[in-house]
Scaffold this motif. Structure first.
Motif, PDB file in Angstrom:
ATOM      1  N   LEU A  12     104.666  19.691  19.161  1.00 27.01           N
ATOM      2  CA  LEU A  12     105.431  18.992  18.066  1.00 27.01           C
ATOM      3  C   LEU A  12     104.050  18.224  17.422  1.00 27.01           C
ATOM      4  O   LEU A  12     104.090  18.062  16.200  1.00 27.01           O
ATOM      5  CB  LEU A  12     106.313  17.953  18.502  1.00 27.01           C
ATOM      6  N   LEU A  13     103.338  17.935  18.120  1.00 21.57           N
ATOM      7  CA  LEU A  13     102.084  17.173  17.702  1.00 21.57           C
ATOM      8  C   LEU A  13     101.135  17.915  16.635  1.00 21.57           C
ATOM      9  O   LEU A  13     100.931  17.541  15.494  1.00 21.57           O
ATOM     10  CB  LEU A  13     101.054  16.497  19.046  1.00 21.57           C
ATOM     11  N   ILE A  14     101.021  19.031  17.025  1.00 20.83           N
ATOM     12  CA  ILE A  14     100.258  20.241  16.468  1.00 20.83           C
ATOM     13  C   ILE A  14     100.751  20.333  14.916  1.00 20.83           C
ATOM     14  O   ILE A  14     100.303  20.585  13.878  1.00 20.83           O
ATOM     15  CB  ILE A  14      99.941  21.400  17.001  1.00 20.83           C
ATOM     16  N   TRP A  15     102.096  20.934  15.112  1.00 20.37           N
ATOM     17  CA  TRP A  15     103.013  21.243  13.989  1.00 20.37           C
ATOM     18  C   TRP A  15     103.129  20.120  12.969  1.00 20.37           C
ATOM     19  O   TRP A  15     102.837  20.177  11.762  1.00 20.37           O
ATOM     20  CB  TRP A  15     104.308  21.642  14.498  1.00 20.37           C
ATOM     21  N   LEU A  16     103.244  18.963  13.526  1.00 18.95           N
ATOM     22  CA  LEU A  16     103.610  17.940  12.341  1.00 18.95           C
ATOM     23  C   LEU A  16     102.329  17.311  11.846  1.00 18.95           C
ATOM     24  O   LEU A  16     102.044  16.973  10.560  1.00 18.95           O
ATOM     25  CB  LEU A  16     104.309  16.547  13.147  1.00 18.95           C
ATOM     26  N   ALA A  17     101.346  17.335  12.648  1.00 20.93           N
ATOM     27  CA  ALA A  17      99.882  17.031  12.190  1.00 20.93           C
ATOM     28  C   ALA A  17      99.487  17.918  11.164  1.00 20.93           C
ATOM     29  O   ALA A  17      98.722  17.697  10.204  1.00 20.93           O
ATOM     30  CB  ALA A  17      98.824  16.929  13.353  1.00 20.93           C
ATOM     31  N   TYR A  18      99.875  19.249  11.268  1.00 17.84           N
ATOM     32  CA  TYR A  18      99.253  20.198  10.291  1.00 17.84           C
ATOM     33  C   TYR A  18     100.019  20.206   9.090  1.00 17.84           C
ATOM     34  O   TYR A  18      99.619  20.347   7.860  1.00 17.84           O
ATOM     35  CB  TYR A  18      99.570  21.659  10.870  1.00 17.84           C
ATOM     36  N   ARG A  19     101.120  19.466   9.243  1.00 21.78           N
ATOM     37  CA  ARG A  19     102.068  19.268   7.812  1.00 21.78           C
ATOM     38  C   ARG A  19     101.661  17.829   7.316  1.00 21.78           C
ATOM     39  O   ARG A  19     102.210  17.612   6.140  1.00 21.78           O
ATOM     40  CB  ARG A  19     103.489  19.411   8.350  1.00 21.78           C
ATOM     41  N   GLY A  20     100.612  17.330   7.866  1.00 24.58           N
ATOM     42  CA  GLY A  20     100.130  15.950   7.131  1.00 24.58           C
ATOM     43  C   GLY A  20     100.556  14.762   7.637  1.00 24.58           C
ATOM     44  O   GLY A  20     100.370  13.691   7.106  1.00 24.58           O
ATOM     45  N   TRP A  21     101.356  14.906   8.714  1.00 27.47           N
ATOM     46  CA  TRP A  21     101.775  13.390   9.144  1.00 27.47           C
ATOM     47  C   TRP A  21     100.665  12.770   9.903  1.00 27.47           C
ATOM     48  O   TRP A  21      99.779  13.392  10.506  1.00 27.47           O
ATOM     49  CB  TRP A  21     102.970  13.653  10.310  1.00 27.47           C
ATOM     50  N   SER A  22     100.699  11.461  10.071  1.00 28.80           N
ATOM     51  CA  SER A  22      99.644  10.703  10.493  1.00 28.80           C
ATOM     52  C   SER A  22      99.574  10.990  12.067  1.00 28.80           C
ATOM     53  O   SER A  22     100.588  10.521  12.745  1.00 28.80           O
ATOM     54  CB  SER A  22      99.806   9.181  10.166  1.00 28.80           C
ATOM     55  N   VAL A  23      98.490  10.881  12.637  1.00 31.06           N
ATOM     56  CA  VAL A  23      98.136  11.179  13.924  1.00 31.06           C
ATOM     57  C   VAL A  23      98.411   9.675  14.596  1.00 31.06           C
ATOM     58  O   VAL A  23      98.732   9.539  16.021  1.00 31.06           O
ATOM     59  CB  VAL A  23      96.832  11.632  14.374  1.00 31.06           C
ATOM     60  N   LEU A  24      98.216   8.508  14.018  1.00 30.89           N
ATOM     61  CA  LEU A  24      98.493   7.366  14.373  1.00 30.89           C
ATOM     62  C   LEU A  24      99.964   7.210  14.940  1.00 30.89           C
ATOM     63  O   LEU A  24     100.288   6.314  15.992  1.00 30.89           O
ATOM     64  CB  LEU A  24      98.027   5.932  13.442  1.00 30.89           C
ATOM     65  N   LEU A  25     100.823   7.644  14.102  1.00 31.50           N
ATOM     66  CA  LEU A  25     102.324   7.765  14.408  1.00 31.50           C
ATOM     67  C   LEU A  25     102.577   9.046  15.482  1.00 31.50           C
ATOM     68  O   LEU A  25     103.396   8.776  16.476  1.00 31.50           O
ATOM     69  CB  LEU A  25     103.045   7.965  13.288  1.00 31.50           C
ATOM     70  N   LEU A  26     101.968   9.991  15.251  1.00 26.83           N
ATOM     71  CA  LEU A  26     102.281  11.463  16.058  1.00 26.83           C
ATOM     72  C   LEU A  26     101.862  11.128  17.408  1.00 26.83           C
ATOM     73  O   LEU A  26     102.742  11.703  18.458  1.00 26.83           O
ATOM     74  CB  LEU A  26     101.806  12.611  15.498  1.00 26.83           C
ATOM     75  N   VAL A 230      94.732  15.813   2.687  1.00 29.75           N
ATOM     76  CA  VAL A 230      93.410  16.045   3.337  1.00 29.75           C
ATOM     77  C   VAL A 230      92.934  15.012   4.040  1.00 29.75           C
ATOM     78  O   VAL A 230      92.146  14.993   5.039  1.00 29.75           O
ATOM     79  CB  VAL A 230      92.519  16.410   2.013  1.00 29.75           C
ATOM     80  N   ARG A 231      93.134  13.557   3.369  1.00 31.46           N
ATOM     81  CA  ARG A 231      92.748  12.494   4.367  1.00 31.46           C
ATOM     82  C   ARG A 231      93.068  12.653   5.555  1.00 31.46           C
ATOM     83  O   ARG A 231      92.435  12.200   6.628  1.00 31.46           O
ATOM     84  CB  ARG A 231      93.092  11.250   3.491  1.00 31.46           C
ATOM     85  N   GLU A 232      94.484  12.617   5.762  1.00 29.57           N
ATOM     86  CA  GLU A 232      95.276  12.733   7.181  1.00 29.57           C
ATOM     87  C   GLU A 232      94.388  13.935   8.300  1.00 29.57           C
ATOM     88  O   GLU A 232      94.183  13.423   9.376  1.00 29.57           O
ATOM     89  CB  GLU A 232      96.605  12.984   6.950  1.00 29.57           C
ATOM     90  N   ARG A 233      94.085  14.796   7.700  1.00 25.28           N
ATOM     91  CA  ARG A 233      93.436  15.946   8.732  1.00 25.28           C
ATOM     92  C   ARG A 233      92.004  15.531   8.786  1.00 25.28           C
ATOM     93  O   ARG A 233      91.528  15.847   9.736  1.00 25.28           O
ATOM     94  CB  ARG A 233      93.716  17.464   7.802  1.00 25.28           C
ATOM     95  N   ALA A 234      91.331  15.384   7.839  1.00 30.68           N
ATOM     96  CA  ALA A 234      89.937  14.943   7.788  1.00 30.68           C
ATOM     97  C   ALA A 234      89.841  13.806   8.785  1.00 30.68           C
ATOM     98  O   ALA A 234      88.846  13.869   9.713  1.00 30.68           O
ATOM     99  CB  ALA A 234      89.463  14.500   6.530  1.00 30.68           C
ATOM    100  N   THR A 235      90.570  12.809   9.018  1.00 28.78           N
ATOM    101  CA  THR A 235      90.439  11.658   9.887  1.00 28.78           C
ATOM    102  C   THR A 235      90.470  11.898  11.079  1.00 28.78           C
ATOM    103  O   THR A 235      90.135  11.096  12.065  1.00 28.78           O
ATOM    104  CB  THR A 235      91.016  10.452   9.389  1.00 28.78           C
ATOM    105  N   THR A 236      91.098  13.074  11.681  1.00 29.15           N
ATOM    106  CA  THR A 236      91.118  13.487  13.033  1.00 29.15           C
ATOM    107  C   THR A 236      90.259  14.126  13.262  1.00 29.15           C
ATOM    108  O   THR A 236      90.028  14.334  14.474  1.00 29.15           O
ATOM    109  CB  THR A 236      92.757  14.247  13.263  1.00 29.15           C
ATOM    110  N   SER A 237      89.214  14.787  12.696  1.00 25.51           N
ATOM    111  CA  SER A 237      88.198  15.638  12.938  1.00 25.51           C
ATOM    112  C   SER A 237      86.715  14.979  12.551  1.00 25.51           C
ATOM    113  O   SER A 237      85.880  16.052  12.939  1.00 25.51           O
ATOM    114  CB  SER A 237      88.436  17.122  12.322  1.00 25.51           C
ATOM    115  N   GLY A 238      86.839  14.089  12.022  1.00 25.10           N
ATOM    116  CA  GLY A 238      85.311  13.807  11.605  1.00 25.10           C
ATOM    117  C   GLY A 238      85.258  12.080  11.585  1.00 25.10           C
ATOM    118  O   GLY A 238      86.091  11.364  12.301  1.00 25.10           O
ATOM    119  N   SER A 239      84.025  11.725  11.240  1.00 21.63           N
ATOM    120  CA  SER A 239      83.697  10.153  11.588  1.00 21.63           C
ATOM    121  C   SER A 239      83.776   9.379  10.122  1.00 21.63           C
ATOM    122  O   SER A 239      82.981   8.237  10.100  1.00 21.63           O
ATOM    123  CB  SER A 239      82.676   9.923  12.207  1.00 21.63           C
ATOM    124  N   PHE A 240      84.271   9.978   8.945  1.00 24.22           N
ATOM    125  CA  PHE A 240      84.228   9.325   7.826  1.00 24.22           C
ATOM    126  C   PHE A 240      85.642   9.632   6.917  1.00 24.22           C
ATOM    127  O   PHE A 240      86.015  10.814   6.836  1.00 24.22           O
ATOM    128  CB  PHE A 240      83.094  10.110   6.829  1.00 24.22           C
TER     129      PHE A 240
END
Length: 486
Positions: A12-26, A230-240
């Motif tokens: 569920l974490l992977i699927w919903l994160a891929y769909r753009g949900w915030s990791v802060l919630l997931l 783009v922002r949601e996905r980028a902020t889980t894999s980078g530092s900016f």
């Protein structure tokens, strides 16, 4: 049921994160779900296990995120990154467009500039070069990825990338862990990537394929900076945080190339001095006191070296470019803000991993991973690869793996006489291979910035960022097994 709960929560974490949900919630939701399906106390795992682990990650690495974001934004707004890119373009010319893009990206990211900042600066430059040289623009993302997201992120000794910093507290290492092996892996990644891109370019020319549809330089990058997915996905894999790219004012004219490169040299130089000469001579026995967390210099020295290097570079950068920073406060605010969401997102992934590691069923996973044939180096590479690929984040997957298995690997290393520096380098390179799957935030951001799609450009990204990295990883494991760390 416990193992099934882990798999369901992770899925569920992977699927919903891929769909753009915030990791802060997931991440906390998935952690609580895994704990609930295992019959474990929910609130205790959320407030004690999850938050305790996330807080430790922030405590250890927020200074690097903060100063890294600040340094990257100052380099961008002072015009230094653009000056370096233009210098490479002028020196190498359109006839070596691919090499110019790769080397420009490698120089700025090895010097401490976030790869996400580099994306937004390099993409317009690459558009102009590739258009002039009649090289298909679909190769642009792979060229940028090779220079910014491969060997300078995981293999080159001393790189200030957060991925290279994460193993240091676990293994008691420095940013320069296993330097010889790191250089060999870097040569393999760079050499293979350039060979592949030259082959792809030659094949395209033989078919008469040109640049493609003309684009307005910077238009795709401007759109990507405002894209929330783009922002949601980028902020889980980078530092900016890409949203901060458009904040602050950029210099109209950049500095001379010498001043543009100077802060990058300082990052590498001060990092080297702190890691190998200054910190080892300090009397840091006081760190063992509870007042300082009952730690040791080995556990914090690597972070101290990177933080000091970035701070020194920031001071010099502001000093030599003060007049080129029209709104210094706004630039510094944007750089600081750009670090907040990434560190919280990665910390949330770490918290999820800690809850999973604390569940009774995880013992089966740990035993399986440690029992993988080929020895601890192979099992460590598999563990970091799998977790980085699942989370779509090299930093997140690496930290989860080391939080759950770091102590076990250190015990195995002590028993088998394996240098922790070798474990460090294998872990970092391993996390930087399969993390570049289609859902990876850096991949999504890079394609958006270049105005390309997965269908057009992803195969070439796979070849330079995954296949090349795997070749480097195999070489490091083989040489490390045969000759040890060097």
């Amino acid at each position: 049921m416990g193992l099934l709960g882990i798999l369901v929560a992770l899925g569920l974490l992977i699927w919903l994160a891929y769909r753009g949900w915030s990791v802060l919630l997931l991440a906390p939701a998935a952690a609580v779900l895994a704990a609930g399906l295992a019959g474990e106390p929910l609130l205790a795992h959320w407030t004690q296990t999850f938050m305790g682990s996330a807080a430790r990650f922030i405590m250890q690495f927020f200074p690097i995120f903060l100063l890294g974001g600040l340094f990257g934004k100052l380099m961008e707004d002072s015009g230094s990154v653009t000056a370096i890119a233009n210098f490479m373009t002028l020196r190498l010319g359109p006839q070596r467009a691919v090499l110019a893009v790769v080397l420009a990206g490698a120089l700025v990211t090895y010097g401490g500039v976030s790869l996400f900042v580099a994306f937004f600066v390099l993409a317009p430059m690459a558009h102009a070069l590739f258009r002039t040289a009649a090289i298909p623009k679909r190769l642009m993302p792979a060229a940028i990825a090779l220079g910014t997201s491969t060997f300078t992120m995981s293999a080159l000794p001393g790189t200030p990338a957060i991925q290279n910093a994460i193993p240091m507290p676990f293994f008691g290492t420095t940013p320069f862990a296993a330097p010889g092996l790191g250089v060999i892996a870097s040569v393999i990644m760079l050499g293979f990537g350039l060979w592949w891109l030259a082959r792809a370019e030659a094949k395209a020319r033989s078919k008469g394929e040109g640049y493609g549809e003309d684009d307005a330089p910077g238009a795709a990058a401007e759109h990507a900076a405002e894209d929330l997915t783009v922002r949601e996905r980028a902020t889980t894999s980078g530092s900016f945080d890409p949203a901060e790219i458009k904040h602050g004012d950029q210099s109209v004219g950049g500095p001379p190339i010498g001043l543009a490169v100077l802060p990058l040299i300082i990052v590498v130089g001060v990092n080297l001095l702190m890691s190998l000469f200054i910190l080892p001579r300090l009397d840091a026995s006081y760190l063992a006191d509870e007042a300082w967390g009952g730690t040791s210099l080995a556990a914090v020295g690597g972070v101290w070296a990177v933080v000091t290097a970035l701070f020194a570079a920031i001071v010099v950068l502001i000093a030599v470019n003060y007049r080129r920073l029209p709104t210094l406060r706004a630039t510094m605010d944007a750089g600081a803000n750009a670090s907040a969401l990434p560190v919280l997102s990665v910390a949330s992934l770490v918290g999820f991993g800690s809850v999973v590691a604390a569940l009774p069923a995880f013992a089966m996973v740990r035993d399986w991973v440690l029992g993988i044939e080929g020895g601890p180096l192979v099992s460590l590479a598999v563990a970091t690869n799998v977790l980085a690929s699942l989370t779509g984040s090299a930093s997140g997957g690496l930290t989860i793996a080391l939080e759950a298995l770091g102590d076990a690997y250190m015990k195995v290393a002590a028993q088998q006489g394996i240098d922790p520096a070798l474990m460090h380098r294998v872990a970092v390179i391993g996390a930087g291979t399969l993390d570049s799957l289609p859902h990876n935030g850096a991949v999504v951001t890079l394609l958006a910035v270049c105005g390309s799609t997965h269908r057009e450009s992803y195969f070439d990204i796979v070849m330079v960022a995954i296949v090349g990295a795997i070749l480097g990883l195999v070489a490091v494991i083989a040489l490390g097994t045969a000759f040890g760390s060097f």
